[in-house]
Each structure stands twice: as structure tokens, then as C-alpha cells.
Design an enzyme around this catalytic site. Structure first.
Site, short mmCIF file in Angstrom:
data_model
loop_
_atom_site.label_atom_id
_atom_site.label_comp_id
_atom_site.label_asym_id
_atom_site.label_seq_id
_atom_site.Cartn_x
_atom_site.Cartn_y
_atom_site.Cartn_z
N ALA A 14 -4.24 14.11 -19.31
CA ALA A 14 -4.00 14.61 -20.67
C ALA A 14 -2.89 15.63 -20.77
O ALA A 14 -2.77 16.32 -21.78
CB ALA A 14 -5.30 15.20 -21.23
N TYR A 164 0.16 -4.31 -10.55
CA TYR A 164 -0.09 -3.48 -11.74
C TYR A 164 -1.05 -4.18 -12.69
O TYR A 164 -1.97 -3.55 -13.24
CB TYR A 164 1.23 -3.17 -12.44
CG TYR A 164 1.06 -2.45 -13.75
CD1 TYR A 164 0.56 -1.15 -13.79
CD2 TYR A 164 1.40 -3.06 -14.96
CE1 TYR A 164 0.39 -0.48 -14.99
CE2 TYR A 164 1.24 -2.39 -16.17
CZ TYR A 164 0.73 -1.10 -16.18
OH TYR A 164 0.57 -0.45 -17.38
#
Length: 288
Positions: A14, A164
Site C-alpha cells: 500500500a 507471470y
């Protein structure tokens, strides 16, 4: 619910981008936000630290707890959740935002990169949610949100960057399984994914800086996440949501305000299924 006032959010990764935008949107309601990320000191390229993010959350009207957390390390995650309860006394929302990205094919993907993406994306998401679940179960409206795509298993989503793709879809498989596992406990587990590129450090430094002008801002994801968190957890779980499509169902109509550059067409993101049409044009909104 229409507000997150008094709610406690635990958000991984964050310090910047989408994770920070979600934190700030919640903070405007007066929420408490745990900034759970690795960046304790300034990075030479990437903006923000857990401390600057915490300052921004407080300035926006919320409370903040910055914690150094490596989602690959079980002890680190457990210790952070214990600190969350010791500081705020409750946990209502977990956002699995932390993610590693490397858009290379198998010949160019070293196993250390494979391990990093699997460790952060899939394993980290699973582990954070596993340890948070007993705490979330005490909330009256608990939510878990993965920043991961719908399970659209098509070859073209995997072939250019198999490692990925496996790691990101692993996060979505956690949604599929844990939504079912936690349903009787009243814990909502959902996935949210952007239709277009989002102007984050990952776009600038990994995918291509030229895409920044063809992106939407992280605030579109923050607004969508807020709309999810204010829904009743027992009635809204197991969903794989695309940001603009979901916001359109919630009555949002002005998507141009999220554009970085209204004169540029928007660049579609990876992993968006073809059968989910856009509620607004992705072409230029204004003439250059």
C-alpha cells in the site's frame, strides 16, 4: 453500509499505486488502515514508503499503522496481523494488492523470478488470507479482495509470459476456493481487475512508460473497491469484477475523469475477457 468509518483495512503493497489509492479512499471515510509493505526507506526509483503512505492516510482523515511486511515470510505476516489487533482491536477488510511482475517468456524468466512472482502473488495472497480469516470472522461485514483477473483460461493470456500469468491466476484461484470455504463464515472473497492500464510504477518501469498517458488513474480501482467493501459480505462473494463494468452497475457514468490524458485512447489491460464489454468508449475523449 455506505461508509467505512471505524473499519480496519489491512492492505499489502500500500505504499503507492492502487494499494495507496484504496487506502486513501477508505481514509476519507475515517477508516483505519494498516500499510503492510516492504518499503521502509526511500527507493531510488519507486515513490513512497510505508511512512509517507501513513502520513497521506492521516491527512485524508483516517488512522494509519505502517508496518514492514514481507508477504513471503509467514512470521512477518503473523506478526503484522497481531500488531493490527493490538493497535486497532479489529480487522474488517484485507486487500491482497502486493504483486510482483516480470513480462518475459520462459527463456528469459530465471527461476528466481518465477519463485518471486509465485511467492508474492499466489503464496502471499493465500498466506495473508489464511492467517487473517480467524480475525475477519469476528467482523460484522468482513471482506477479502484480491487484485487479480477473472479466470479466463485462454492461451493468449499465458503464452507471452507464462510465469507471470500463472502467478496472477493463482491469486484468482484463491478467490474461487476461499470464497466457497469461507461462505458459511460470512467472509466475502472477491477479485477486482482493471479494464485498462492503470498509471502505476509497474506501468512506468516494467510495462512501458509510453502507456502512462493511455492509462486510467488508480482512483477508479479505489472507487470500485470502496463499493465492494460497503456491500453485505454474506450476499456478495465469489465475484470476479472488472472495474468499470462493476462501477457502471453501481450507477457510475463518468469514466473520463479517471483518464490520465483525455486526448489519448486507453490501453486495454491483460486478462480482460472478451465477453465483458466496456461501459464507455476507450477511444480519445477529447481532441488533441
Amino acid at each position: 453500509m455506505t461508509t467505512l468509518q471505524g473499519r480496519t483495512l489491512f492492505i499489502t503493497g500500500a505504499t503507492r499505486g492502487i494499494g495507496l489509492a484504496i487506502a486513501l479512499r477508505a481514509a476519507r471515510d475515517g477508516a483505519r488502515v494498516v500499510i503492510a509493505a516492504k518499503t521502509d526507506t526511500p527507493h531510488p526509483k519507486l515513490p513512497g514508503t510505508i511512512h509517507t503512505a501513513a502520513e497521506a492516510v492521516r491527512a485524508a482523515g483516517g488512522e494509519a499503522l505502517p508496518l514492514v511486511v514481507d508477504v513471503r515470510e509467514e512470521e512477518s505476516v503473523v506478526r503484522a496481523l497481531e500488531a493490527t489487533m493490538a493497535t486497532f482491536g479489529r480487522l474488517d477488510i484485507v486487500v491482497n494488492n502486493a504483486s510482483a511482475i516480470r513480462l518475459t517468456d520462459s527463456s528469459a524468466t530465471e527461476m528466481k523470478h518465477f519463485d518471486l512472482m509465485m511467492g508474492v502473488n499466489t503464496r502471499g495472497t493465500y498466506m495473508v488470507t489464511k492467517h487473517a480469516a480467524p480475525l475477519l470472522a469476528k467482523s460484522d461485514n468482513p471482506h477479502v479482495l484480491m487484485l487479480s483477473p477473472p479466470l479466463d483460461m485462454k492461451e493468449h493470456w499465458f503464452a507471452p509470459h507464462t510465469a507471470y500469468s500463472i502467478a496472477k491466476y493463482g491469486m484468482s484461484m484463491c478467490v474461487l476456493g476461499l470464497a466457497g470455504e469461507f461462505r458459511d463464515r460470512g467472509i466475502a472473497v472477491n477479485a477486482l481487475w482493471p479494464r485498462t492500464a492503470i498509471a502505476t510504477s509497474a506501468i512506468e518501469f516494467v510495462v512501458g512508460a509510453s502507456l502512462m498517458a493511455m492509462s486510467r488513474t488508480p482512483e477508479i480501482m479505489a472507487d470500485a473497491a470502496h463499493a465492494i467493501f460497503t456491500k453485505p459480505a454474506r450476499a456478495f462473494t465469489g465475484n470476479f469484477l472488472i472495474d468499470d463494468t462493476f462501477l457502471a452497475t453501481e450507477g457510475f457514468t463518468d469514466f473520463d475523469r479517471y483518464r490520465v490524458d483525455p486526448t489519448k485512447p486507453l490501453a486495454p489491460d491483460f486478462f480482460v475477457p472478451e465477453d465483458i464489454p466496456a461501459p464507455a468508449s476507450l477511444g480519445p475523449a477529447k481532441k488533441g
